[in-house]
Enzyme design. Structure first.
Site, PDB file in Angstrom:
ATOM      1  N   GLU A 130       1.029  -1.168   0.106  1.00  0.00           N
ATOM      2  CA  GLU A 130      -0.226  -0.336  -0.160  1.00  0.00           C
ATOM      3  C   GLU A 130       0.921   1.437   0.210  1.00  0.00           C
ATOM      4  O   GLU A 130       1.569   1.615   0.828  1.00  0.00           O
ATOM      5  CB  GLU A 130      -1.359  -0.071   1.050  1.00  0.00           C
ATOM      6  CG  GLU A 130      -2.255   0.463   1.127  1.00  0.00           C
ATOM      7  CD  GLU A 130      -3.314  -0.518   0.261  1.00  0.00           C
ATOM      8  OE1 GLU A 130      -3.358  -0.335  -1.307  1.00  0.00           O
ATOM      9  OE2 GLU A 130      -3.494  -1.299   0.654  1.00  0.00           O
ATOM     10  N   HIS A 131       0.526   2.268  -1.012  1.00  0.00           N
ATOM     11  CA  HIS A 131       1.087   3.068  -1.050  1.00  0.00           C
ATOM     12  C   HIS A 131       2.637   3.376  -1.321  1.00  0.00           C
ATOM     13  O   HIS A 131       3.649   3.928  -1.160  1.00  0.00           O
ATOM     14  CB  HIS A 131       1.115   4.077   0.037  1.00  0.00           C
ATOM     15  CG  HIS A 131      -0.150   5.082   0.270  1.00  0.00           C
ATOM     16  ND1 HIS A 131      -0.893   6.176   0.578  1.00  0.00           N
ATOM     17  CD2 HIS A 131      -1.319   4.245   0.943  1.00  0.00           C
ATOM     18  CE1 HIS A 131      -1.989   6.616   0.604  1.00  0.00           C
ATOM     19  NE2 HIS A 131      -2.113   5.391   0.964  1.00  0.00           N
ATOM     20  N   ASP A 159       3.471   2.338  -4.503  1.00  0.00           N
ATOM     21  CA  ASP A 159       3.020   2.367  -6.017  1.00  0.00           C
ATOM     22  C   ASP A 159       2.976   3.869  -6.485  1.00  0.00           C
ATOM     23  O   ASP A 159       4.679   3.366  -7.959  1.00  0.00           O
ATOM     24  CB  ASP A 159       1.385   2.509  -6.974  1.00  0.00           C
ATOM     25  CG  ASP A 159       0.605   3.692  -6.862  1.00  0.00           C
ATOM     26  OD1 ASP A 159       0.604   3.921  -5.643  1.00  0.00           O
ATOM     27  OD2 ASP A 159      -1.212   2.660  -6.800  1.00  0.00           O
ATOM     28  N   GLY A 202     -16.826   4.571  -3.328  1.00  0.00           N
ATOM     29  CA  GLY A 202     -15.626   5.066  -1.833  1.00  0.00           C
ATOM     30  C   GLY A 202     -15.362   4.344  -1.003  1.00  0.00           C
ATOM     31  O   GLY A 202     -15.223   4.491   0.380  1.00  0.00           O
ATOM     32  N   SER A 227     -11.232   1.080  -5.245  1.00  0.00           N
ATOM     33  CA  SER A 227     -11.658   1.086  -6.962  1.00  0.00           C
ATOM     34  C   SER A 227     -12.632   1.218  -7.961  1.00  0.00           C
ATOM     35  O   SER A 227     -12.327   1.291  -8.953  1.00  0.00           O
ATOM     36  CB  SER A 227     -10.105   0.772  -7.673  1.00  0.00           C
ATOM     37  OG  SER A 227      -9.369   0.944  -6.821  1.00  0.00           O
ATOM     38  N   SER A 228     -13.718   2.526  -7.172  1.00  0.00           N
ATOM     39  CA  SER A 228     -15.171   2.463  -8.328  1.00  0.00           C
ATOM     40  C   SER A 228     -14.575   3.252  -9.303  1.00  0.00           C
ATOM     41  O   SER A 228     -14.756   2.902 -10.401  1.00  0.00           O
ATOM     42  CB  SER A 228     -16.503   2.495  -7.578  1.00  0.00           C
ATOM     43  OG  SER A 228     -15.774   3.952  -6.526  1.00  0.00           O
ATOM     44  N   ASP A 271      -4.874   0.797  -9.452  1.00  0.00           N
ATOM     45  CA  ASP A 271      -6.078   0.808  -9.704  1.00  0.00           C
ATOM     46  C   ASP A 271      -6.514   0.573 -11.159  1.00  0.00           C
ATOM     47  O   ASP A 271      -7.363  -0.418 -11.704  1.00  0.00           O
ATOM     48  CB  ASP A 271      -7.258   1.321  -9.062  1.00  0.00           C
ATOM     49  CG  ASP A 271      -6.817   2.127  -7.607  1.00  0.00           C
ATOM     50  OD1 ASP A 271      -5.961   0.762  -7.205  1.00  0.00           O
ATOM     51  OD2 ASP A 271      -6.904   3.563  -6.567  1.00  0.00           O
ATOM     52  N   TYR A 303      -4.123  12.321   1.314  1.00  0.00           N
ATOM     53  CA  TYR A 303      -3.402  11.764  -0.272  1.00  0.00           C
ATOM     54  C   TYR A 303      -2.039  12.047  -0.427  1.00  0.00           C
ATOM     55  O   TYR A 303      -1.113  11.570  -0.095  1.00  0.00           O
ATOM     56  CB  TYR A 303      -4.629  10.901  -0.190  1.00  0.00           C
ATOM     57  CG  TYR A 303      -3.518   9.927  -1.903  1.00  0.00           C
ATOM     58  CD1 TYR A 303      -3.382   8.650  -1.849  1.00  0.00           C
ATOM     59  CD2 TYR A 303      -2.889  10.441  -3.282  1.00  0.00           C
ATOM     60  CE1 TYR A 303      -3.233   7.374  -2.171  1.00  0.00           C
ATOM     61  CE2 TYR A 303      -2.544   9.199  -4.201  1.00  0.00           C
ATOM     62  CZ  TYR A 303      -2.665   8.404  -3.591  1.00  0.00           C
ATOM     63  OH  TYR A 303      -1.720   7.760  -4.331  1.00  0.00           O
TER      64      TYR A 303
HETATM   65  C1  GLA Z   1      -5.486   4.721  -3.937  1.00  0.00           C
HETATM   66  C2  GLA Z   1      -4.524   5.214  -5.166  1.00  0.00           C
HETATM   67  C3  GLA Z   1      -3.528   3.991  -5.359  1.00  0.00           C
HETATM   68  C4  GLA Z   1      -2.532   3.684  -4.465  1.00  0.00           C
HETATM   69  C5  GLA Z   1      -3.094   3.230  -3.280  1.00  0.00           C
HETATM   70  C6  GLA Z   1      -2.675   3.528  -2.408  1.00  0.00           C
HETATM   71  O1  GLA Z   1      -5.726   3.309  -4.404  1.00  0.00           O
HETATM   72  O2  GLA Z   1      -5.213   5.476  -5.955  1.00  0.00           O
HETATM   73  O3  GLA Z   1      -3.004   4.103  -6.627  1.00  0.00           O
HETATM   74  O4  GLA Z   1      -1.871   4.650  -4.058  1.00  0.00           O
HETATM   75  O5  GLA Z   1      -4.448   4.696  -2.757  1.00  0.00           O
HETATM   76  O6  GLA Z   1      -1.975   1.547  -2.417  1.00  0.00           O
END
Ligand code: GLA
Length: 396
Positions: free
Chosen positions: A36-37, A39, A133, A137-138, A183, A233
């Site tokens: 996570e975080h 990418d 939400g 990833s909608s 995503d 973010y």
């Molecule tokens: C959101 C972003 C992704 C990624 C995640 C965290 O989903 O759209 O690109 O950074 O957060 O892993």
């Protein structure tokens, strides 16, 4: 479930436009299993497409649709009024983010980057069962579905990596969210029965089979989305980029834990902890993939718990509800069929993802449901999913 969604989309199209659709496309939501975080730090992620989709039915516009040339009329079943989007001319982001901005942004991207894409006026209905939400990833699913629709309509052959980049750009410019590539990439390129290890530096992938009937991926929607300022973010992202610069590396991907420790006094405490999460998470993701490939589910699960702790304490993107869900899973433990659990996605609400034994699905759900309800008063949503296919054309 997919068939039902498909039928509903076709029915809605028929109702709105009194005819059957010509083109039908779909794109899935995703769950990130670990990584996570990482990418936007050029690291590794390990997502899979889920059995929750956006479907679009569309057809060429007819005179009775009363459409201006170079426009499309689009209904979302989640909204009352249709949107009119532009298919030609100068297209710019609107002043505020609305659902159709995602659509408009992808159209703009396809037109700008792929001149062969020039769609004639069309009408469409968008329908989805990806919860909104919930960190599944909608929005990426919507973007990728729109890209897939344009490809169906124009018969353009767009490389899927390019497609993911166009959709990511739309998210940046039209949804004003500076996301990474994960995503859109997995929604475009997910593979049935596989979880995807994606190297976000060069976009190379490794598909890891996930086929054992004994194992399941359980997604639990906390049904909270904390209303924060929206800057969390971008702030996390900026902290990572600033730290990389201070430490003299191109991205945190290039930093080892030893180098980070050595450079600790050049960073603030917050910057140090943000980096510790990312550097640790990139390693955990690779270790987890190796563990899964070796059938070492216990190790995989432990890495999921470590990932969660790191997001809670160092990256500070969890929330009490997600922590309660992960702790409830941990309490059940291996004896009760849970290998591991963690929050998934951007953070501050949404879902957890857990690796569990299929035989124990019902008892695990019952136990976490009541634990969570008594701690928070909220009814969580539960669903088990297999890794699903990425976006594709159903009919053209
Ligand atoms: C959101 C972003 C992704 C990624 C995640 C965290 O989903 O759209 O690109 O950074 O957060 O892993």
């Amino acid at each position: 479930m997919f068939e039902k969604l498909l039928q509903e989309t076709k029915d809605s199209f028929q109702q709105h436009f009194s005819r059957a659709p010509q083109w039908i496309v779909t794109a899935p939501g995703r769950v990130n299993v670990i990584g996570e975080h990482t990418d936007y730090n050029e690291g590794f992620v390990f997502p899979m497409a889920i059995e929750r989709n956006v479907i679009i039915c569309a057809a060429p516009a007819l005179p009775e649709d009363n459409l201006q040339p170079g426009t499309a009329k689009i209904y979302s079943t989640a909204k009352r009024n249709p949107a009119i989007v532009k298919l030609s001319g100068k297209i710019t982001p609107g002043p505020r983010v609305d659902w159709f901005e995602y659509v408009q942004g992808v159209i703009a991207g396809y037109l700008a980057e792929t001149p062969s894409v020039q769609a004639d006026s069309f009408v469409a209905v968008i329908h989805a069962n990806v919860p909104l939400g919930a960190a599944l990833s909608s929005s990426a699913a919507l973007e990728v579905a729109v890209g897939t629709l344009l490809e169906a309509i124009t018969e353009a052959n767009v490389d899927p990596v390019r497609k993911a980049l166009i959709c990511q750009h739309a998210e940046h410019e039209y949804a004003k969210m500076p996301c990474g590539i994960m995503d859109q990439f997995i929604s475009a390129m997910g593979a049935k029965d596989h979880i995807m290890l994606l190297d976000c530096r060069d976009y190379s992938t490794r598909l890891v089979p996930f086929t054992s009937p004994d194992l399941s991926i359980l997604i639990i929607n906390s049904r909270v989305k904390h209303q924060l300022s929206g800057s969390e973010y971008p702030e996390r992202r900026a902290a990572c980029f600033d730290s990389a610069k201070i430490l003299g590396v191109n991205s945190l991907r290039d930093l080892s834990m030893d180098q980070l420790e050595a450079g600790k006094n050049q960073l603030s405490d917050v910057q140090f902890r943000r980096c510790r999460h990312v550097v640790g998470e990139i390693k955990r993701t690779n270790d987890a993939v190796a563990a899964l490939e070796q059938g070492n589910y216990e190790l995989f699960g432990n890495l999921m718990y470590e990932s969660h702790a790191s997001m809670r304490d160092d990256f500070e993107i969890s929330c009490p509800e997600l922590d309660i869900l992960v702790e409830a899973a941990r309490k059940i433990g291996l004896a009760g069929g849970v290998y591991g659990s963690r929050m998934t996605g951007g953070g501050f609400g949404g879902c957890t993802v857990s690796l569990i034994k299929t035989a124990e699905v019902d008892s695990i759900i019952a136990s976490i449901r009541s634990e969570y309800k008594s701690a928070t008063g909220i009814d969580a949503d539960f669903f088990v999913t297999r890794p699903a296919s990425g976006a594709h054309i159903i009919q053209k």
